[in-house]
Design a protein around this motif. Structure first.
Motif, PDB file in Angstrom:
ATOM      1  N   SER A  47       7.807  -3.821   1.109  1.00 49.74           N
ATOM      2  CA  SER A  47       6.664  -3.618   0.021  1.00 49.74           C
ATOM      3  C   SER A  47       6.131  -4.681  -0.345  1.00 49.74           C
ATOM      4  O   SER A  47       6.431  -5.777  -0.663  1.00 49.74           O
ATOM      5  N   SER A  48       4.598  -4.400  -0.829  1.00 43.35           N
ATOM      6  CA  SER A  48       3.847  -5.253  -1.264  1.00 43.35           C
ATOM      7  C   SER A  48       3.169  -4.982  -2.506  1.00 43.35           C
ATOM      8  O   SER A  48       2.782  -3.914  -2.556  1.00 43.35           O
ATOM      9  N   TYR A  49       2.765  -5.714  -3.625  1.00 43.56           N
ATOM     10  CA  TYR A  49       2.380  -5.333  -4.887  1.00 43.56           C
ATOM     11  C   TYR A  49       1.102  -6.353  -5.104  1.00 43.56           C
ATOM     12  O   TYR A  49       1.401  -7.220  -5.500  1.00 43.56           O
TER      13      TYR A  49
ATOM     14  N   TRP B 110      13.486 -10.212  -2.616  1.00 36.00           N
ATOM     15  CA  TRP B 110      11.761 -10.432  -3.120  1.00 36.00           C
ATOM     16  C   TRP B 110      11.361 -11.976  -2.863  1.00 36.00           C
ATOM     17  O   TRP B 110      12.002 -12.999  -2.720  1.00 36.00           O
TER      18      TRP B 110
ATOM     19  N   GLN C 174      13.025  -1.890   5.243  1.00 38.26           N
ATOM     20  CA  GLN C 174      11.728  -1.504   4.306  1.00 38.26           C
ATOM     21  C   GLN C 174      11.141  -2.913   3.691  1.00 38.26           C
ATOM     22  O   GLN C 174      11.797  -3.788   3.384  1.00 38.26           O
TER      23      GLN C 174
END
Length: 130
Positions: free
Chosen positions: A31-33, A56, A29
């Motif tokens: 994810s990018s913010y 991260w 998995q």
């Protein structure tokens, strides 16, 4: 035997330097913010480390573009031979989570087959005790 000795040295070094080394895993998995903490990327692996339950990468880190591209490439290629070296120090935990620790990535390594993994001296041994 050389592979086992290398792994023992790598694991021992992680005990003395607040580092955690995860070997032979894959990213499941990512994810990018866009707005949180200036564009962080987080990812989870198929196997968790002892302390690190995810990883991260900060937009403010030197090498962000290279490390983030390697993580994205690893995810899309489904590479299962990743080695991730990360800071397991609580002060480097991703601030976006409180219930589990996501560790700050220091390096990501790919390798093919039984090729020995070459890593920087600082990743293999305590620089204060060569």
């Amino acid at each position: 035997m050389l592979k086992q000795l290398s792994l023992i040295l790598l694991l021992a070094s992680s005990l003395f330097s607040a580092k955690e080394l995860l070997t032979d895993t894959n990213i499941i998995q990512i994810s990018s913010y866009a707005t949180y903490n200036n564009g962080d990327i987080t990812f989870r692996t198929a196997t968790s480390g002892t302390i690190c339950k995810g990883y991260w990468i900060s937009k403010d880190m030197p090498g962000y573009s290279v490390i983030s591209n390697m993580a994205i490439s690893a995810y899309y290629s489904q590479a299962s031979n990743l080695t991730i070296n990360a800071s397991s120090d609580a002060s480097d935990s991703w601030p976006g989570l409180s219930e589990v620790q996501f560790c700050k990535v220091d390096s990501i390594h790919f390798k093919k087959g039984d090729t020995p993994l070459l890593m920087m001296k600082e990743e293999v041994a305590d620089p204060d005790n060569p």
